[in-house]
Design a protein around this motif. Sequence first.
Motif, PDB file in Angstrom:
ATOM      1  N   MET A  56     -20.056  43.578  -8.285  1.00 58.49           N
ATOM      2  CA  MET A  56     -20.883  44.314  -9.240  1.00 58.49           C
ATOM      3  C   MET A  56     -22.241  43.614  -9.297  1.00 58.49           C
ATOM      4  O   MET A  56     -22.316  42.426  -9.577  1.00 58.49           O
ATOM      5  N   ILE A  57     -23.308  44.344  -9.002  1.00 62.15           N
ATOM      6  CA  ILE A  57     -24.677  43.838  -9.111  1.00 62.15           C
ATOM      7  C   ILE A  57     -25.477  44.909  -9.839  1.00 62.15           C
ATOM      8  O   ILE A  57     -25.396  46.090  -9.496  1.00 62.15           O
ATOM      9  N   GLU A  58     -26.250  44.493 -10.821  1.00 64.35           N
ATOM     10  CA  GLU A  58     -27.055  45.411 -11.630  1.00 64.35           C
ATOM     11  C   GLU A  58     -26.192  46.529 -12.229  1.00 64.35           C
ATOM     12  O   GLU A  58     -26.591  47.688 -12.279  1.00 64.35           O
ATOM     13  N   GLY A  59     -24.974  46.171 -12.632  1.00 64.57           N
ATOM     14  CA  GLY A  59     -24.094  47.107 -13.319  1.00 64.57           C
ATOM     15  C   GLY A  59     -23.383  48.118 -12.444  1.00 64.57           C
ATOM     16  O   GLY A  59     -22.775  49.054 -12.949  1.00 64.57           O
ATOM     17  N   ARG A  60     -23.422  47.955 -11.144  1.00 63.23           N
ATOM     18  CA  ARG A  60     -22.722  48.893 -10.257  1.00 63.23           C
ATOM     19  C   ARG A  60     -22.109  48.151  -9.078  1.00 63.23           C
ATOM     20  O   ARG A  60     -22.571  47.085  -8.690  1.00 63.23           O
ATOM     21  N   LYS A  61     -21.061  48.740  -8.524  1.00 63.23           N
ATOM     22  CA  LYS A  61     -20.397  48.148  -7.367  1.00 63.23           C
ATOM     23  C   LYS A  61     -21.266  48.418  -6.141  1.00 63.23           C
ATOM     24  O   LYS A  61     -21.695  49.547  -5.914  1.00 63.23           O
ATOM     25  N   VAL A  62     -21.544  47.373  -5.384  1.00 64.17           N
ATOM     26  CA  VAL A  62     -22.434  47.492  -4.230  1.00 64.17           C
ATOM     27  C   VAL A  62     -21.778  46.901  -2.981  1.00 64.17           C
ATOM     28  O   VAL A  62     -20.805  46.159  -3.064  1.00 64.17           O
ATOM     29  N   LEU A  63     -22.350  47.241  -1.839  1.00 67.70           N
ATOM     30  CA  LEU A  63     -21.953  46.612  -0.585  1.00 67.70           C
ATOM     31  C   LEU A  63     -22.853  45.395  -0.403  1.00 67.70           C
ATOM     32  O   LEU A  63     -24.079  45.516  -0.468  1.00 67.70           O
ATOM     33  N   PHE A  64     -22.257  44.238  -0.213  1.00 69.66           N
ATOM     34  CA  PHE A  64     -22.985  42.969  -0.160  1.00 69.66           C
ATOM     35  C   PHE A  64     -22.633  42.243   1.129  1.00 69.66           C
ATOM     36  O   PHE A  64     -21.459  42.007   1.411  1.00 69.66           O
TER      37      PHE A  64
END
Length: 127
Positions: A56-64
């Motif tokens: 979770m980055i900036e309140g949302r699930k992201v591809l990292f």
Amino acid sequence: MKIDKKKSMHISVSYQGTMPVQEGHLGACGDDYMRLALYIDGYADSLAYAVVNFPMIEGRKVLFIHEIFLYQKGKAECEILLETIMGIAVAKGYDCIYANKGKTPECFLKKNGFGETDGNLMKKEVG
């Protein structure tokens, strides 16, 4: 007989499971992660690999992209992995990709359209 490396390459995607919840530079996370490895058909050793997770980055699930690692000199292999990761992101509905510039060379990320964010992260819009 000379082998055309690009025509005989494949990527193996391995789901690695869920990391235990722990405090890190992204806060508390316990997300899923996978490993992408680039191979030449018929060879046991990979040319490069990437570790990708979904925090979770900036309140949302992201591809990292945690790391893209190259075993031999050659940027083409990293670019093939990055293209594959971007394809996965678009196919799964992610609108951006984040990357750790401490684990993947910042100059490579910038060359491929990643921009600065806070701290050790870089971001690229893909959707």
